[in-house]
Write a protein that holds these residues in place. Structure first.
Motif, PDB file in Angstrom:
ATOM      1  N   GLU A 292       0.767  -1.082  -0.099  1.00  0.00           N
ATOM      2  CA  GLU A 292       0.182  -0.008  -0.039  1.00  0.00           C
ATOM      3  C   GLU A 292       0.789   1.246   0.092  1.00  0.00           C
ATOM      4  N   SER A 293       2.065   1.430  -0.022  1.00  0.00           N
ATOM      5  CA  SER A 293       3.205   2.412  -0.024  1.00  0.00           C
ATOM      6  C   SER A 293       4.178   2.342  -1.122  1.00  0.00           C
ATOM      7  N   ASP A 294       3.695   1.519  -2.206  1.00  0.00           N
ATOM      8  CA  ASP A 294       4.395   1.523  -3.469  1.00  0.00           C
ATOM      9  C   ASP A 294       5.634   0.732  -3.193  1.00  0.00           C
ATOM     10  N   CYS A 295       5.532  -0.323  -2.438  1.00  0.00           N
ATOM     11  CA  CYS A 295       6.779  -1.224  -2.267  1.00  0.00           C
ATOM     12  C   CYS A 295       7.853  -0.614  -1.634  1.00  0.00           C
ATOM     13  N   ILE A 296       7.366   0.209  -0.600  1.00  0.00           N
ATOM     14  CA  ILE A 296       8.430   0.857   0.566  1.00  0.00           C
ATOM     15  C   ILE A 296       8.026   0.670   1.670  1.00  0.00           C
TER      16      ILE A 296
ATOM     17  N   LEU B   2      17.681  -7.835  -2.403  1.00  0.00           N
ATOM     18  CA  LEU B   2      16.151  -7.981  -2.470  1.00  0.00           C
ATOM     19  C   LEU B   2      15.896  -6.931  -1.619  1.00  0.00           C
ATOM     20  N   ILE B   3      16.334  -6.338  -0.745  1.00  0.00           N
ATOM     21  CA  ILE B   3      15.768  -5.144   0.114  1.00  0.00           C
ATOM     22  C   ILE B   3      17.034  -3.970   0.187  1.00  0.00           C
TER      23      ILE B   3
ATOM     24  N   THR C  38      16.459 -11.621   8.860  1.00  0.00           N
ATOM     25  CA  THR C  38      15.909 -11.755   7.486  1.00  0.00           C
ATOM     26  C   THR C  38      16.300 -10.350   6.817  1.00  0.00           C
ATOM     27  N   MET C  39      16.217  -9.141   7.540  1.00  0.00           N
ATOM     28  CA  MET C  39      16.687  -7.917   6.747  1.00  0.00           C
ATOM     29  C   MET C  39      18.440  -8.005   6.407  1.00  0.00           C
ATOM     30  N   ALA C  40      19.013  -8.507   7.058  1.00  0.00           N
ATOM     31  CA  ALA C  40      20.625  -8.684   6.650  1.00  0.00           C
ATOM     32  C   ALA C  40      20.640  -9.550   5.645  1.00  0.00           C
TER      33      ALA C  40
ATOM     34  N   GLU D  99      13.043  -0.407   0.538  1.00  0.00           N
ATOM     35  CA  GLU D  99      12.430  -0.600  -0.705  1.00  0.00           C
ATOM     36  C   GLU D  99      12.764  -1.976  -1.074  1.00  0.00           C
ATOM     37  N   LEU D 100      11.448  -2.730  -1.483  1.00  0.00           N
ATOM     38  CA  LEU D 100      11.621  -4.087  -1.944  1.00  0.00           C
ATOM     39  C   LEU D 100      11.288  -4.237  -3.257  1.00  0.00           C
ATOM     40  N   PRO D 101      12.386  -4.143  -4.503  1.00  0.00           N
ATOM     41  CA  PRO D 101      12.311  -4.172  -5.753  1.00  0.00           C
ATOM     42  C   PRO D 101      11.512  -5.407  -6.244  1.00  0.00           C
ATOM     43  N   GLN D 102      11.560  -6.507  -5.585  1.00  0.00           N
ATOM     44  CA  GLN D 102      10.951  -7.761  -5.815  1.00  0.00           C
ATOM     45  C   GLN D 102       9.343  -7.667  -5.904  1.00  0.00           C
ATOM     46  N   ALA D 103       8.975  -6.961  -4.850  1.00  0.00           N
ATOM     47  CA  ALA D 103       7.711  -6.864  -4.627  1.00  0.00           C
ATOM     48  C   ALA D 103       7.024  -6.135  -5.825  1.00  0.00           C
ATOM     49  N   LYS D 104       7.788  -5.157  -6.436  1.00  0.00           N
ATOM     50  CA  LYS D 104       7.113  -4.434  -7.413  1.00  0.00           C
ATOM     51  C   LYS D 104       6.946  -5.094  -8.507  1.00  0.00           C
ATOM     52  N   ALA D 105       7.681  -6.263  -9.120  1.00  0.00           N
ATOM     53  CA  ALA D 105       7.769  -7.165  -9.980  1.00  0.00           C
ATOM     54  C   ALA D 105       6.668  -7.964  -9.923  1.00  0.00           C
ATOM     55  N   LEU D 106       5.909  -8.506  -8.721  1.00  0.00           N
ATOM     56  CA  LEU D 106       5.141  -9.505  -8.099  1.00  0.00           C
ATOM     57  C   LEU D 106       3.843  -8.820  -7.959  1.00  0.00           C
ATOM     58  N   VAL D 107       3.641  -7.568  -7.796  1.00  0.00           N
ATOM     59  CA  VAL D 107       2.362  -6.887  -7.262  1.00  0.00           C
ATOM     60  C   VAL D 107       1.404  -6.996  -8.228  1.00  0.00           C
TER      61      VAL D 107
END
Length: 263
Positions: free
Chosen positions: A47-51, A88-89, A79-81, A98-106
């Motif tokens: 809901e926040s543009d994958c950020i 991917l983070i 997980t973050m590390a 920012e999670l760039p993979q989420a943008k590709a899957l949303v």
């Protein structure tokens, strides 16, 4: 009138689990937990543009995420590390992730689109059930086509929504800031419809961003989040806050007090 709602989801298939970084977690202690947390982080960001924005409630973003997801800080940290190392983070200088993979899957769909899809399905089913009797043929020739019906529905929806406050938010944002995407539109309209903020309050936040040279959605959103947290929802309350600021400023130097509109 019901407002247009946008629904988001992740489209995860077998290819996701074939990713080398995901497959590697199968051999790492706690790898399953890290995979689940990573997927939940992507869902949290939709809901926040994958950020994932650091809101400043705790010392760091990891503490905030641990509370939101109801998991341990150690699991979040691990997980973050791992996924930051994999790229991917991506954490910026403001501690936002920012999670760039989420943008590709949303994937996303409005309730209007869902309604039209269901409407077309019903029309197809009705056509399949029609007999080819002469009475039905006569009826079919006098009925409007499916395309004409859809066009009328779309025109009616557009007519009802073109003059709404939510439409005015979009027009005003694009006039003062620039192009707005669907997620940004949804977040701003939620302040109006869910949080009960006056339209002019949202427009003031947009004005403050534009006038201070901060032409970004995240800056506007931070102003509105702060106001919502402080119970400010009307122009009277905004003006009261500014008046209190001016009163305090009279007895203090400029360095000692911060304008409540600047974040």
């Amino acid at each position: 009138m019901a407002k247009t709602k946008i629904y988001f989801w992740l489209k995860i298939d077998k290819k996701f689990f074939d990713n080398i970084f995901i497959k590697r977690l199968k051999t790492v202690p706690g790898g399953y937990t890290m995979t689940v947390i990573y997927i939940r982080l992507m869902l949290e960001s939709l809901e926040s543009d994958c950020i994932l924005y650091y809101e400043g409630y705790f010392d760091n973003l990891k503490e905030e995420l641990a509370l939101k997801l109801d998991v341990s800080e150690d699991d979040i940290d691990m997980t973050m590390a791992y996924f930051t190392k994999c790229g991917l983070i991506q954490v910026d200088e403001d501690k936002n992730a920012e999670l760039p993979q989420a943008k590709a899957l949303v994937q996303q769909e409005t309730n209007q689109a869902a309604y039209m899809r269901e409407y077309r399905k019903q029309q197809r089913e009705q056509k399949e059930n029609l007999t080819m009797s002469s009475d039905n043929l006569t009826l079919l020739t006098t009925c409007k086509t499916e395309i004409e019906k859809e066009k009328e529905i779309e025109e009616e929806i557009e007519k009802k929504t073109s003059s709404t406050p939510t439409a005015e938010i979009s027009n005003y944002y694009q006039k003062r800031i620039g192009v707005m995407d669907g997620q940004q539109y949804q977040i701003l309209t939620d302040y109006l419809t869910l949080d009960g903020m006056e339209l002019e309050v949202i427009k003031i936040a947009i004005d403050k961003a534009a006038d201070n040279g901060k032409r970004s959605f995240s800056y506007i959103n931070s102003i509105l989040k702060n106001w919502r947290q402080n119970g400010i929802r009307t122009m009277v309350q905004v003006e009261d806050e500014q008046r209190l600021f001016q009163q305090k400023k009279q007895g203090q130097s400029d360095d000692d007090i911060q304008d409540p509109f600047i974040y």
